[in-house]
Design a protein around this motif. Structure first.
Motif, short mmCIF file in Angstrom:
data_model
loop_
_atom_site.label_atom_id
_atom_site.label_comp_id
_atom_site.label_asym_id
_atom_site.label_seq_id
_atom_site.Cartn_x
_atom_site.Cartn_y
_atom_site.Cartn_z
N PHE A 193 0.86 -1.18 0.00
CA PHE A 193 0.00 0.00 0.00
C PHE A 193 0.89 1.23 0.00
O PHE A 193 1.86 1.32 0.77
CB PHE A 193 -0.92 -0.01 1.22
N SER A 194 0.59 2.20 -0.85
CA SER A 194 1.50 3.33 -1.11
C SER A 194 1.88 4.11 0.14
O SER A 194 3.01 4.59 0.27
CB SER A 194 0.86 4.28 -2.13
N THR A 195 0.97 4.24 1.10
CA THR A 195 1.26 5.05 2.29
C THR A 195 1.66 4.21 3.50
O THR A 195 1.71 4.72 4.62
CB THR A 195 0.02 5.89 2.65
N CYS A 196 1.92 2.91 3.30
CA CYS A 196 2.25 2.05 4.43
C CYS A 196 3.70 1.59 4.37
O CYS A 196 4.58 2.20 4.97
CB CYS A 196 1.31 0.85 4.49
N GLY A 197 3.99 0.55 3.64
CA GLY A 197 5.34 0.04 3.52
C GLY A 197 5.83 -0.74 4.71
O GLY A 197 7.02 -1.05 4.83
N GLN A 198 4.93 -1.10 5.63
CA GLN A 198 5.33 -1.86 6.81
C GLN A 198 5.66 -3.30 6.44
O GLN A 198 4.98 -3.92 5.63
CB GLN A 198 4.21 -1.83 7.85
N SER A 199 6.74 -3.85 7.03
CA SER A 199 7.14 -5.23 6.75
C SER A 199 6.63 -6.15 7.86
O SER A 199 6.81 -5.85 9.05
CB SER A 199 8.67 -5.33 6.67
N GLU A 200 5.99 -7.28 7.45
CA GLU A 200 5.44 -8.22 8.40
C GLU A 200 5.73 -9.64 7.97
O GLU A 200 5.93 -9.91 6.78
CB GLU A 200 3.92 -8.03 8.55
N SER A 201 5.75 -10.54 8.94
CA SER A 201 5.96 -11.95 8.64
C SER A 201 4.72 -12.58 8.00
O SER A 201 4.81 -13.47 7.16
CB SER A 201 6.32 -12.72 9.92
N VAL A 202 3.56 -12.11 8.44
CA VAL A 202 2.30 -12.63 7.91
C VAL A 202 1.65 -11.55 7.06
O VAL A 202 1.34 -10.47 7.56
CB VAL A 202 1.34 -13.04 9.05
N VAL A 203 1.49 -11.81 5.79
CA VAL A 203 0.88 -10.86 4.88
C VAL A 203 -0.34 -11.49 4.22
O VAL A 203 -0.54 -12.70 4.29
CB VAL A 203 1.88 -10.39 3.80
N SER A 204 -1.14 -10.67 3.55
CA SER A 204 -2.36 -11.15 2.91
C SER A 204 -2.31 -10.82 1.42
O SER A 204 -1.88 -9.73 1.03
CB SER A 204 -3.59 -10.49 3.56
N LEU A 205 -2.74 -11.77 0.61
CA LEU A 205 -2.78 -11.59 -0.84
C LEU A 205 -4.15 -11.10 -1.27
O LEU A 205 -5.16 -11.72 -0.94
CB LEU A 205 -2.45 -12.90 -1.55
N CYS A 206 -4.21 -9.99 -2.01
CA CYS A 206 -5.48 -9.50 -2.54
C CYS A 206 -5.80 -10.29 -3.81
O CYS A 206 -4.99 -10.34 -4.74
CB CYS A 206 -5.39 -8.01 -2.85
N LEU A 207 -6.96 -10.90 -3.85
CA LEU A 207 -7.34 -11.73 -5.00
C LEU A 207 -7.73 -10.89 -6.21
O LEU A 207 -7.89 -11.44 -7.30
CB LEU A 207 -8.51 -12.64 -4.61
N TYR A 208 -7.89 -9.59 -6.03
CA TYR A 208 -8.27 -8.72 -7.14
C TYR A 208 -7.04 -8.16 -7.87
O TYR A 208 -6.91 -8.27 -9.08
CB TYR A 208 -9.15 -7.57 -6.65
N CYS A 209 -6.09 -7.56 -7.11
CA CYS A 209 -4.92 -6.95 -7.73
C CYS A 209 -3.66 -7.80 -7.59
O CYS A 209 -2.62 -7.45 -8.11
CB CYS A 209 -4.68 -5.56 -7.14
N THR A 210 -3.74 -8.93 -6.85
CA THR A 210 -2.66 -9.90 -6.63
C THR A 210 -1.42 -9.27 -5.99
O THR A 210 -0.30 -9.74 -6.21
CB THR A 210 -2.25 -10.61 -7.94
N SER A 211 -1.58 -8.23 -5.19
CA SER A 211 -0.49 -7.65 -4.42
C SER A 211 -0.62 -8.10 -2.97
O SER A 211 -1.68 -8.56 -2.54
CB SER A 211 -0.53 -6.12 -4.50
#
Length: 298
Positions: free
Chosen positions: A98-116
């Protein structure tokens, strides 16, 4: 759908597999998939270091912070089901896109719409202002409209070409499980029969008796002859089988699904696989070896 931004490739030379949950070797610091995470599986060059004990069971390097004897470290590790003294490195983290976030995490989520990939805070489409979701929604709506138009067109075409003569519809096939549940709710029988031995059946009586079908339960060890006696007695239908010799004057039992005659000397237990719990039988006076199943429908 491809996910080029998610996961890390295994660094084992003959693998290079993209892994969504990669592991980092605590010795060589390289990243591997679950298949090659073990020090022995990726032939770790640093595994020969005598100061670093390695478990041969799980293939993980062990930590010796208290300068304990290596054999003791290995023994305590194995006794704890390979949980104690494991050398742990910081987990592999991925950056929220996300453009205004950039936080690094061990657990992330995949968006099924934009695949980011996004952090948990921005995992929902609305939270990361996903533009692909609206595009996909518009495409889905347009596809549904096209399908509805096609269905409407086919219905009109079918209506215009179908003859006005009505064709009787076939009876809907009933679910055996649902029918058995209904039977258990209204079946009658000998209450002395244990629940585990109860066999539920719907029984049609001879057409000439004009008696409605009955739902009863029986002991699965009973013969069909005893079942016949129980049904005719409960329905108050005359049973002359012990008094007549002519087969055409005797009552016989048929399986409604197939119309075939069943051997009256066999038990319900011996016929399991042919007659099922919740099945429908027909008791009829005839010398024929089969009946028409369609003559015995609700």
């Amino acid at each position: 759908m491809e996910f080029p931004k998610l996961g890390t490739q295994c660094t084992f030379e003959s693998c290079q597999q993209l892994d969504f949950l990669p592991f980092r070797c605590s010795l060589c610091k390289h990243i591997f998939c679950s298949e090659h995470r073990s020090i022995f599986q990726h032939n770790c060059a640093l595994a020969q270091d005598i100061n670093t004990p390695v478990c041969k069971t799980c293939g993980l390097a062990l930590e010796n912070e208290e300068n304990i004897d290596t054999d003791q470290i290995l023994r305590e590790h194995i006794e704890s089901n390979c949980k104690r003294h494991v050398r742990i490195l910081p987990s592999i983290k991925q950056k929220c896109q996300f453009s205004t976030c950039g936080q690094s995490e061990s657990v992330v989520s995949l968006c099924l719409y934009c695949t980011s990939v996004y952090c948990l805070k921005h995992r929902h489409a609305a939270d990361h202002e996903c533009s692909s979701k609206e595009d996909n929604a518009n495409k889905a709506q347009e596809k549904r409209k096209n399908i509805q138009d096609l269905i409407s067109k086919n219905i009109k075409k079918s209506t215009s070409t179908t003859s006005t003569t009505s064709v009787p519809s076939k009876p809907r096939k009933k679910s055996p499980v649902v029918e058995l549940m209904r039977m258990k709710g209204k079946a009658k029988g000998d209450n002395e029969v244990p629940q585990a031995l109860r066999f539920y059946l719907k029984c049609f009586l001879p057409i000439e008796s004009k008696t409605p079908p009955v739902v009863m339960f029986f002991d699965k060890n009973w013969s069909l002859g005893k079942v016949l006696d129980k049904v005719t007695s409960a329905a108050k239908v005359t049973n002359m089988n012990n008094r007549v010799q002519d087969p055409a004057q005797k009552l016989h039992i048929f399986l409604q699904r197939t119309g075939e005659k069943l051997p009256i000397t066999e038990s319900l237990l011996s016929l399991e696989g042919q007659v099922f719990n919740g099945d429908t039988l027909v008791i009829e006076k005839t010398a024929e070896s089969s009946i028409d199943p369609d003559s015995y429908l609700d």
